[in-house]
Design a protein around this motif. Sequence first.
Motif, PDB file in Angstrom:
ATOM      1  N   GLU A  94       0.772  -1.325   0.207  1.00  0.00           N
ATOM      2  CA  GLU A  94      -0.165   0.231  -0.136  1.00  0.00           C
ATOM      3  C   GLU A  94       1.005   1.091  -0.042  1.00  0.00           C
ATOM      4  O   GLU A  94       0.667   2.358  -0.728  1.00  0.00           O
ATOM      5  CB  GLU A  94      -0.858   0.001   1.309  1.00  0.00           C
ATOM      6  CG  GLU A  94      -1.727   1.212   1.278  1.00  0.00           C
ATOM      7  CD  GLU A  94      -2.852   1.263   0.366  1.00  0.00           C
ATOM      8  OE1 GLU A  94      -3.109   2.693  -0.351  1.00  0.00           O
ATOM      9  OE2 GLU A  94      -3.013   0.447  -0.652  1.00  0.00           O
ATOM     10  N   ALA A  95       1.854   1.470   0.740  1.00  0.00           N
ATOM     11  CA  ALA A  95       2.858   2.549   0.820  1.00  0.00           C
ATOM     12  C   ALA A  95       3.580   2.642  -0.352  1.00  0.00           C
ATOM     13  O   ALA A  95       3.609   3.705  -0.854  1.00  0.00           O
ATOM     14  CB  ALA A  95       3.789   2.456   1.934  1.00  0.00           C
ATOM     15  N   ALA A  96       3.984   1.663  -1.166  1.00  0.00           N
ATOM     16  CA  ALA A  96       4.624   1.525  -2.487  1.00  0.00           C
ATOM     17  C   ALA A  96       3.663   2.286  -3.529  1.00  0.00           C
ATOM     18  O   ALA A  96       4.133   3.051  -4.382  1.00  0.00           O
ATOM     19  CB  ALA A  96       5.364   0.243  -2.771  1.00  0.00           C
ATOM     20  N   GLN A  97       2.527   1.942  -3.408  1.00  0.00           N
ATOM     21  CA  GLN A  97       1.465   2.404  -4.350  1.00  0.00           C
ATOM     22  C   GLN A  97       0.561   3.591  -3.988  1.00  0.00           C
ATOM     23  O   GLN A  97      -0.339   3.809  -4.742  1.00  0.00           O
ATOM     24  CB  GLN A  97       0.593   1.232  -4.660  1.00  0.00           C
ATOM     25  CG  GLN A  97       1.411   0.141  -5.632  1.00  0.00           C
ATOM     26  CD  GLN A  97       0.752  -1.104  -5.585  1.00  0.00           C
ATOM     27  OE1 GLN A  97      -0.171  -1.176  -6.372  1.00  0.00           O
ATOM     28  NE2 GLN A  97       0.860  -2.393  -4.950  1.00  0.00           N
ATOM     29  N   LYS A  98       0.891   4.160  -3.158  1.00  0.00           N
ATOM     30  CA  LYS A  98       0.019   5.091  -2.475  1.00  0.00           C
ATOM     31  C   LYS A  98      -0.190   6.374  -3.558  1.00  0.00           C
ATOM     32  O   LYS A  98      -1.437   6.675  -3.554  1.00  0.00           O
ATOM     33  CB  LYS A  98       0.310   5.673  -1.004  1.00  0.00           C
ATOM     34  CG  LYS A  98       1.519   6.742  -1.118  1.00  0.00           C
ATOM     35  CD  LYS A  98       1.756   7.053   0.449  1.00  0.00           C
ATOM     36  CE  LYS A  98       3.179   7.798   0.397  1.00  0.00           C
ATOM     37  NZ  LYS A  98       3.562   8.009   1.923  1.00  0.00           N
ATOM     38  N   ALA A  99       0.624   6.640  -4.409  1.00  0.00           N
ATOM     39  CA  ALA A  99       0.585   7.623  -5.453  1.00  0.00           C
ATOM     40  C   ALA A  99      -0.243   7.343  -6.409  1.00  0.00           C
ATOM     41  O   ALA A  99      -0.535   8.290  -7.343  1.00  0.00           O
ATOM     42  CB  ALA A  99       1.702   8.368  -5.651  1.00  0.00           C
ATOM     43  N   LEU A 100      -0.703   5.997  -6.628  1.00  0.00           N
ATOM     44  CA  LEU A 100      -1.175   5.419  -7.666  1.00  0.00           C
ATOM     45  C   LEU A 100      -2.625   5.213  -7.584  1.00  0.00           C
ATOM     46  O   LEU A 100      -3.295   4.853  -6.461  1.00  0.00           O
ATOM     47  CB  LEU A 100      -0.666   4.206  -8.340  1.00  0.00           C
ATOM     48  CG  LEU A 100       0.777   4.165  -8.582  1.00  0.00           C
ATOM     49  CD1 LEU A 100       1.195   2.855  -8.945  1.00  0.00           C
ATOM     50  CD2 LEU A 100       1.195   5.060  -9.755  1.00  0.00           C
ATOM     51  N   ASP A 101      -3.667   5.885  -8.674  1.00  0.00           N
ATOM     52  CA  ASP A 101      -4.951   5.495  -8.649  1.00  0.00           C
ATOM     53  C   ASP A 101      -5.222   3.956  -8.767  1.00  0.00           C
ATOM     54  O   ASP A 101      -4.469   3.439  -9.295  1.00  0.00           O
ATOM     55  CB  ASP A 101      -5.773   6.387  -9.313  1.00  0.00           C
ATOM     56  CG  ASP A 101      -5.708   6.151 -10.700  1.00  0.00           C
ATOM     57  OD1 ASP A 101      -5.480   5.021 -11.394  1.00  0.00           O
ATOM     58  OD2 ASP A 101      -5.620   7.266 -11.435  1.00  0.00           O
ATOM     59  N   PRO A 102      -6.460   3.281  -8.659  1.00  0.00           N
ATOM     60  CA  PRO A 102      -6.609   1.929  -8.959  1.00  0.00           C
ATOM     61  C   PRO A 102      -6.330   1.440 -10.215  1.00  0.00           C
ATOM     62  O   PRO A 102      -5.583   0.451 -10.539  1.00  0.00           O
ATOM     63  CB  PRO A 102      -8.151   1.812  -8.596  1.00  0.00           C
ATOM     64  CG  PRO A 102      -8.289   2.670  -7.646  1.00  0.00           C
ATOM     65  CD  PRO A 102      -7.571   4.014  -8.113  1.00  0.00           C
ATOM     66  N   THR A 103      -6.610   2.125 -11.505  1.00  0.00           N
ATOM     67  CA  THR A 103      -6.212   2.077 -12.915  1.00  0.00           C
ATOM     68  C   THR A 103      -4.841   1.881 -12.893  1.00  0.00           C
ATOM     69  O   THR A 103      -4.310   0.810 -13.562  1.00  0.00           O
ATOM     70  CB  THR A 103      -6.905   3.109 -13.722  1.00  0.00           C
ATOM     71  OG1 THR A 103      -8.220   3.042 -13.267  1.00  0.00           O
ATOM     72  CG2 THR A 103      -6.668   2.597 -15.065  1.00  0.00           C
ATOM     73  N   GLU A 104      -4.256   2.928 -12.200  1.00  0.00           N
ATOM     74  CA  GLU A 104      -2.517   2.997 -12.726  1.00  0.00           C
ATOM     75  C   GLU A 104      -2.179   1.610 -11.677  1.00  0.00           C
ATOM     76  O   GLU A 104      -1.040   1.172 -12.156  1.00  0.00           O
ATOM     77  CB  GLU A 104      -2.048   4.273 -11.797  1.00  0.00           C
ATOM     78  CG  GLU A 104      -2.287   5.572 -12.836  1.00  0.00           C
ATOM     79  CD  GLU A 104      -2.267   6.528 -12.129  1.00  0.00           C
ATOM     80  OE1 GLU A 104      -1.717   7.659 -12.817  1.00  0.00           O
ATOM     81  OE2 GLU A 104      -2.262   6.834 -11.048  1.00  0.00           O
ATOM     82  N   ARG A 105      -2.576   1.337 -10.613  1.00  0.00           N
ATOM     83  CA  ARG A 105      -1.953   0.232  -9.958  1.00  0.00           C
ATOM     84  C   ARG A 105      -2.314  -0.949 -10.825  1.00  0.00           C
ATOM     85  O   ARG A 105      -1.271  -1.968 -10.799  1.00  0.00           O
ATOM     86  CB  ARG A 105      -2.879  -0.155  -8.701  1.00  0.00           C
ATOM     87  CG  ARG A 105      -2.392   0.943  -7.562  1.00  0.00           C
ATOM     88  CD  ARG A 105      -2.991   0.661  -6.366  1.00  0.00           C
ATOM     89  NE  ARG A 105      -2.988   1.991  -5.326  1.00  0.00           N
ATOM     90  CZ  ARG A 105      -3.103   1.748  -4.250  1.00  0.00           C
ATOM     91  NH1 ARG A 105      -3.349   0.722  -3.485  1.00  0.00           N
ATOM     92  NH2 ARG A 105      -2.702   2.749  -3.122  1.00  0.00           N
TER      93      ARG A 105
END
Length: 123
Positions: A94-105
């Motif tokens: 979660e911390a690694a991806q916090k700047a990404l929205d669900p589509t970007e993830r």
Amino acid sequence: MEAELQASGVELRFTQFLILKRLALVGPMSASELARSVELDGGAMTRQLDQLEGKGLLRRHPHEQDRRALRIELTPAGDAMWRQMTPCNDRVLEAAQKALDPTEREQLRDYLERVLHALRDKN
């Protein structure tokens, strides 16, 4: 990941975490299958398995069809350790991806899977 594990009282290195995670998610497998799945050579895998077995987190047992082969599986203590580590894994992801929205993830996951498959493809 190691810092998150230590903060939760888990004294394992990242590679050991990966081994337990793979066994928890996939189930018992041979040492060579496990080594390939976490990208370790045979010698490094043997050392990691020895350490994890010494901690009571996994066991080696004879393969059902091939007496020469061994299967690696989690012990009940290993399964309990995996359950303790799962929230650590979730927090780090979660911390690694916090700047990404669900589509970007989802796009990132797709890109990384394709890169990994390309690197593993020997042809």
